[in-house]
Design a protein around this motif. Structure first.
Motif: not given
Length: 314
Positions: A44-50, A57-66, A187-192, A291-292
């Motif tokens: 959500w790094a590009r969408v959330a600031p917009l 706005v909040w975002a969460m890591d789902l259980r078992g993720h991140g 952005l892809m690396e940050a997610g990994v 798309m995000l």
């Protein structure tokens, strides 16, 4: 909710599992963002600031993720929806619109369909693999067989450990995918990096782990989204990607044909859903499933327009 390292907050799920939440600030109608399977809040790094220009706005890591915990309970949509409820309570935003991408979109729809659920939801390309009858032009028995093979492939690679020295290769693959899609590689690396877990013997894996990945696949295979959609009584926006995804390495040659048949059936069924269910709005995004990161302005505009169009929302 307590502050954690970096930009994350931590809140406790009903069973005590720690859930990582990123606060993007902003003012206005509240939204909570959910990522897809195997992904993190980094998507959500590009969408959330917009969105934060008009919304809280909040975002969460789902259980078992991140950076969220696993928990002992099996991964199910009900558990995931309970986690969303816990986060909304911790953020003091019980009336937030839940916006999800991919698996997160499926969870958002489940939250909406629950008794006393959220007031509205957005599902951004969260369609799973659908039902055999949605594959236009293909025999249902053949589709069932092939979907079984796809699930076996996903279960085989989900949470698979790899040695530390292979991390550069994993990051290199992600960089190549970013270049193909026109997405910033960082952005892809940050997610990994946010997804990295470590086994007891020092190997790495991309979360969710083996058990959680298998349970998530089982949950997605078992949900009948279109039946669920027809039960909701509050506003739901469903978006689908209008561009095909890149080919998936390691998949059999029939996979692209299978997905093309599904895309045709999905377009047909979503159009019928929009025609017959007044609470459902269907839209398209001129991008792939990514798309995000590909189309942040388009996604943010779509979500914000939907939220601001809800009764009583600024």
């Amino acid at each position: 909710m307590t502050k954690s390292a970096g930009e994350d907050l931590v809140c406790a799920a009903a069973d005590g599992v720690e859930l990582a939440v990123r606060d993007h600030g902003g003012e206005g109608s509240a939204v909570l963002l959910l990522h897809g399977a195997g992904r993190t809040v980094a998507d959500w790094a590009r969408v959330a600031p917009l969105l934060a220009e008009r919304h809280r706005v909040w975002a969460m890591d789902l259980r078992g993720h991140g950076r969220s915990g696993d928990g002992a309970a099996p991964w199910t949509f009900e558990v995931a929806a309970d986690d969303v409820t816990a986060v909304l309570a911790a953020c003091e935003a019980p009336d937030a619109v839940v916006v999800g991408h991919s698996l997160g979109g499926m969870i958002a729809a489940r939250c909406l369909a629950r008794d006393g659920g959220v007031p509205a939801a957005v599902n951004l390309d969260g369609h799973g693999m659908g039902r055999p009858e949605q594959y236009v032009g293909l025999d249902a028995a053949t589709v069932r067989e092939r979907l079984g093979e796809v699930r076996k492939f996903a279960e085989a690679v989900g949470g698979r450990p790899f040695p530390l020295e292979s991390l550069d290769a994993v990051l290199g693959y992600q960089a190549g995918m970013a270049a193909e899609l026109g997405i910033p590689a960082e952005l892809m690396e940050a997610g990994v990096r946010r997804s990295l877990g470590e086994t007891a013997d020092g190997q790495l894996f991309l979360r969710p782990g083996r058990r959680q990945a298998r349970e998530t696949q089982e949950a997605m295979a078992g949900i009948d989204l279109f039946t669920l959609y027809r039960t909701v009584t509050r506003p739901l926006l469903i978006a689908r990607a209008l561009r095909p995804n890149p080919s998936v390495p390691g998949m059999p040659p029939w996979f692209d044909e299978l997905m093309a048949a599904y895309v045709r059936g999905l377009a047909r069924d979503l159009a019928e859903l929009a025609r017959t269910c007044p609470q459902v709005t269907v839209a398209g995004v001129e991008g792939t499933h990514a798309m995000l990161l590909e189309r942040p302005e388009e996604v943010a505009g779509l979500v914000s327009g939907f939220v601001r169009g809800l009764p009583g929302r600024p």
